[in-house]
Design a protein around this motif. Structure first.
Motif, PDB file in Angstrom:
ATOM      1  N   GLN A 135      28.500 -12.755   0.116  1.00 49.85           N
ATOM      2  CA  GLN A 135      28.629 -13.227   1.496  1.00 49.85           C
ATOM      3  C   GLN A 135      29.474 -14.492   1.566  1.00 49.85           C
ATOM      4  OE1 GLN A 135      24.978 -13.795   3.665  1.00 49.85           O
ATOM      5  NE2 GLN A 135      24.895 -11.663   4.314  1.00 49.85           N
ATOM      6  N   TYR A 183      32.719 -14.701   3.904  1.00 55.67           N
ATOM      7  CA  TYR A 183      32.815 -15.598   5.059  1.00 55.67           C
ATOM      8  C   TYR A 183      33.941 -16.613   4.896  1.00 55.67           C
ATOM      9  CZ  TYR A 183      28.335 -13.635   6.557  1.00 55.67           C
ATOM     10  OH  TYR A 183      27.340 -12.787   6.961  1.00 55.67           O
ATOM     11  N   ARG A 231      20.179 -14.239   5.337  1.00 54.17           N
ATOM     12  CA  ARG A 231      19.800 -14.768   4.030  1.00 54.17           C
ATOM     13  C   ARG A 231      18.375 -15.331   4.058  1.00 54.17           C
ATOM     14  NH1 ARG A 231      24.460 -18.387   1.589  1.00 54.17           N
ATOM     15  NH2 ARG A 231      25.611 -16.843   2.796  1.00 54.17           N
ATOM     16  N   ILE A 274      30.601  -7.865   5.530  1.00 57.18           N
ATOM     17  CA  ILE A 274      30.555  -8.630   6.780  1.00 57.18           C
ATOM     18  C   ILE A 274      30.110  -7.746   7.942  1.00 57.18           C
ATOM     19  CG2 ILE A 274      31.971  -9.854   8.476  1.00 57.18           C
ATOM     20  CD1 ILE A 274      33.635 -10.948   6.165  1.00 57.18           C
ATOM     21  N   ALA A 284      26.410  -7.045   7.739  1.00 61.76           N
ATOM     22  CA  ALA A 284      25.605  -8.218   8.113  1.00 61.76           C
ATOM     23  C   ALA A 284      25.664  -8.458   9.612  1.00 61.76           C
ATOM     24  CB  ALA A 284      26.105  -9.449   7.360  1.00 61.76           C
TER      25      ALA A 284
END
Length: 662
Positions: free
Chosen positions: A102, A106, A391, A436, A439
Motif C-alpha cells: 500500500q 499510494y 490498515r 489501490i 482498497a
C-alpha cells in the motif's frame, strides 16, 4: 402535583394552590469579571479538564504525569506483558504485509518516488507509538491525502518535468500539515475538525475513492500519458482518447489481480476469523506479479514495472524544506487542506475502534501525536501520514493490544528497506493499481449513505454534495461545498429557530408540543410558546415576527370558535441557553407591542445566563418580577388565577401583585 385545573370553581382553593407552587426566579450572584471570563474560557476549550490530574500533586509527580500525558507509552509501558507482545507481534507483521504494497502504491498515486511510501511507513509509526492514545490505529499513508497532494501540488509544479522541486514541496506541505495539526491539539481547537461531519466524511471518502479508482485505469491499461486532473470528465476523456494505446497484457493482468483481491476480501468479510487472508492478499499479489513479470519478461511487452528502489533507511530531508519563494504558499495551502482531511480520518477511525473496545482517546492528544509524527516525517523523507481505516481494521481484527503493533510494523518495513528493496524491481505497476482499487472500493460506504437518507435528509444532501463536488470538480471543491452546506445548516438552526405551541398533558404538570402530543390541552385565553434556541442578533427579528404570527393565528382561531379571547402569552425560555443585547431588545419590543394589543407577556423557566442579562439590562423591572416564573406550570396557574378572579383587565397587575404577596 395535580393537573392544572382550567375549570376553576373555587377561587380560594385555586389561590392557595397557586401560592404553594410559586417560586421566585433568582438572579445569580455577581461574579468578578476575570473569574467569569476564566470559567467561560474553561468551558469552551477544556470540557474534559485535562489539568485535573495535576491538582494537589507534588512537583515530581506533576512532571511524571506531564510526561505520561504527552508520551502515553510511559503510562502503559510499565504494565506491558509478554501476552500483549505475542498479540502485537502477529498484528504488526500482518499490517506490515499490507503497509509495504500500500505504501508503494499510494506514493505512486501522489506522483512521488515509490520508496517514499516505505519511508513513510517506518518513522511516523514509531513516533505515534510513543505519543498516540489509540491502541488500534495503524499509521501510514492514505489514498485521499495522496490524491490531494498530487492534484494540489501538480497544479503548480509538474512531478515529471521538475521532480526535485515537487518532492521538496511535498515534504514542505507535510511539515505545514504537521505544524497545523499539532497547533490545533496544543491550542485545543479540535472543534474545527468537528465541522467535518460524519455525512461530509462519508461523501468525501466515497467521492475520492471513485476518483482514485478511475485514475488507476492509467496503470490497468498501461497508459504512459494521463491527465493530472482529478474530475471524472477529464479522467474518462483521457482514457477514451487513447484507446489505441491500451495494452491488453496489462489489462488482463490487472483484472486478474483485482478479481483475486476482491474475492479474498469478500471471503474474509463473510468469515472474520480468516481476516488474515485479505490482509496478506496485497503482498501475495505483489510477489506473484513480480514472479510473473520476471519469468515472462512482460516488461518488454508493455507491462510497466517499478524499477530500482534505493536500499537504506530514510535520508534526512530537513534541508529540502521550502520556506521561501513563490511556491511556499502552495505548500502551505496543500498542508492545511491535507492536514484537516488526515486529522478527520485519523481521529474518526481511532474513536470508532476505541468505542468497540470500550476505552477513551483524547482528540486533542491525538492531534498533537499525528502533528508531531508528520513534522518529524517531513524531516526524514516522509510525506503525509495518518491512521487509514483499512490498515487499522486489519490491526484490530488481528487482535492488537497496544501501539507496539506499529513498532513491529515499522521494524518489518526497516528490514525491507535495508535488505529487500531490490526484490521490487520487477513489480508491475498494474498490481499496485489493483491494490489501490481494491482498497478504495472498501471505502465507498453505500450502507452509511442509505442510513443517512432514512434518518436525516439534510445530512444525505451534505453527503451527496461532497461526493458530487469531488467527482466532478476536485477534492478541495467537494470539501468546501460540504463544509459550506454544514455551516449553513448550523446558521439556519441559529437564525431560524423553532417556536412550538405547548399544551398540558392531562393529569400532570407537564407541558409539551401540541403537534407531538395531540391530547395535550391548550389553556383558554393563554398561548404558551417554547423558543428552541439561544436568542441572538441573527434570529431576534425573526423570532419577534414569528411570535406575533402565532398570536395572530391564535386570536383568529379563538374568534372563530367563540372561546375566551387571548390575554396572556407565555414564553418558555428553558431551551434559550443565552441571549444578547439584540435579543433583550426584541423582548422589550415584543412587550410594547403586546401592551398596545392589551395582552400580557409572561416569561417561564429562564436560566442563570438569561437572568444575569435581564438584571443588568433592567428588563426584570420593565417586565415586572411578578411576570417571570420558575416553571411553565406556575405561569399557567397564575394566569388562570387572573383570568378567573379579575373581571377587568386594568386591575390585573394589582391583583397579581397581591397574589404574590399572600
Amino acid at each position: 402535583m395535580g393537573n392544572v385545573d382550567y375549570e376553576y370553581g373555587n377561587e380560594e382553593a385555586v389561590h392557595t394552590h397557586h401560592h404553594l407552587q410559586h417560586h421566585q426566579v433568582e438572579v445569580p450572584p455577581r461574579q468578578p469579571f476575570f473569574k467569569s471570563l476564566k470559567y467561560s474560557l474553561k468551558e469552551t476549550f477544556f470540557p474534559d479538564d485535562p489539568l485535573r490530574q495535576f491538582k494537589n500533586q507534588p512537583p515530581l509527580k506533576r512532571f511524571i504525569l506531564g510526561v505520561q500525558y504527552f508520551l502515553p507509552i510511559f503510562e502503559w509501558g510499565p504494565r506491558y506483558t509478554f501476552q500483549f507482545f505475542k498479540a502485537d507481534l502477529i498484528s504488526g507483521i500482518t499490517i506490515a504485509s499490507l503497509a509495504i504494497p500500500q505504501g508503494i502504491s499510494y506514493a505512486k498515486l501522489a506522483n512521488l518516488p515509490p520508496i517514499l511510501g516505505l519511508y513513510s511507513s517506518f518513522v511516523p509509526p514509531l513516533i505515534y507509538a510513543m505519543m498516540g492514545s489509540s491502541r488500534d490505529l495503524a499509521v501510514g499513508t492514505v489514498a485521499v491525502a495522496s490524491l490531494l497532494t498530487a492534484s494540489m501540488l501538480g497544479d503548480e509544479v509538474s512531478a515529471k518535468d521538475n521532480p526535485t522541486l515537487y518532492l521538496h514541496l511535498a515534504f514542505t506541505a507535510t511539515f505545514f500539515a504537521g505544524v497545523f495539526q499539532a497547533s490545533l491539539g496544543l491550542l485545543r481547537l479540535g472543534f474545527i475538525v468537528d465541522f467535518l461531519s460524519h455525512a461530509t466524511i462519508v461523501g468525501l471518502m466515497a467521492g475520492a475513492a471513485t476518483v482514485v479508482c478511475l485514475q488507476q485505469l492509467k496503470g490497468i491499461l498501461g497508459l504512459d500519458h494521463f491527465t493530472h486532473a482529478t474530475d471524472v470528465v477529464s479522467v474518462m476523456r483521457s482514457v477514451f482518447s487513447q484507446t489505441h494505446e491500451w495494452r491488453w497484457e496489462s489489462g488482463v493482468l490487472g483484472c486478474c489481480f483485482l478479481f483475486f483481491l476482491l474475492v479474498t476480501r469478500y471471503f474474509s468479510k463473510k468469515r472474520p476469523k480468516f481476516f488474515w487472508i485479505s490482509a496478506m492478499a496485497p503482498l501475495t499479489s505483489v510477489i506473484l506479479g513480480t514472479l510473473v513479470v520476471y519469468l515472462t519478461h512482460a516488461e518488454k511487452h508493455g507491462v510497466q514495472v517499478i524499477g530500482d528502489l534505493k536500499k537504506g533507511l530514510n535520508p534526512p530531508s530537513i534541508a529540502d524544506l521550502v520556506f521561501t519563494g513563490p511556491y511556499m504558499s502552495t505548500a502551505l495551502k496543500t498542508g492545511i487542506v491535507t492536514g484537516i482531511i488526515a486529522l478527520a480520518e485519523g481521529i474518526a477511525v481511532g474513536r470508532s475502534f476505541a468505542m468497540f473496545k470500550n476505552y477513551h482517546i483524547d482528540g486533542n492528544k491525538e492531534m498533537i501525536a499525528i502533528g508531531t509524527m508528520n513534522i518529524v516525517g517531513s524531516c526524514t523523507s516522509c510525506y503525509l501520514t495518518t491512521g487509514p481505516f483499512s490498515r487499522s481494521a486489519v490491526n484490530y481484527n488481528a487482535g492488537c493490544k497496544t501501539a507496539v503493533s506499529n513498532i513491529v510494523m515499522a521494524l518489518a518495513v526497516m528490514i525491507t528497506l535495508l535488505f529487500l528493496t531490490p526484490l521490487f524491481h520487477y513489480t508491475p505497476l498494474v498490481v499496485l493499481s489493483s491494490i489501490i482499487i481494491s482498497a478504495m472500493l472498501g471505502i465507498i460506504d453505500y450502507e452509511a449513505t442509505i442510513h443517512l437518507w432514512k434518518v436525516d435528509k439534510f445530512d444525505f444532501l451534505v453527503c451527496i454534495s461532497a461526493f458530487v463536488g469531488v467527482v466532478f470538480r476536485s477534492v478541495e471543491i467537494g470539501l468546501v461545498i460540504a463544509v459550506a452546506i454544514s455551516v449553513l445548516r448550523v446558521l439556519l438552526f441559529v437564525a431560524r429557530p423553532r417556536t412550538i405551541v405547548l399544551g398540558n398533558i392531562p393529569n400532570s404538570m407537564i407541558f409539551r408540543n401540541v403537534e407531538q402530543y395531540p391530547n395535550a390541552r391548550r389553556a383558554p385565553g393563554i398561548l404558551i410558546l417554547e423558543i428552541d434556541a439561544p436568542i441572538y442578533f441573527a434570529n431576534s427579528s425573526y423570532l419577534r415576527e414569528r411570535i406575533m404570527r402565532w398570536i395572530d393565528e391564535e386570536e383568529d382561531k379563538l374568534k372563530s370558535s367563540g372561546e375566551t379571547s387571548l390575554q396572556y402569552v407565555i414564553l418558555d425560555m428553558g431551551a434559550v441557553g443565552n441571549i444578547d443585547t439584540s435579543g433583550i431588545g426584541m423582548l422589550e419590543e415584543t412587550k410594547k407591542i403586546l401592551d398596545r394589543r392589551d395582552l400580557k407577556l409572561v416569561l417561564a423557566n429562564p436560566g442563570s445566563e438569561l437572568m444575569k442579562k435581564f438584571n443588568k439590562s433592567s428588563l426584570i423591572e420593565k417586565l415586572g418580577k411578578e411576570w417571570i416564573y420558575l416553571t411553565v406550570g406556575e405561569a399557567v396557574a397564575a394566569c388562570n388565577f387572573m383570568l378567573h378572579t379579575c373581571k377587568s383587565k386594568p386591575d390585573k397587575d394589582d391583583s397579581l401583585e397581591s397574589l404574590n404577596n399572600v
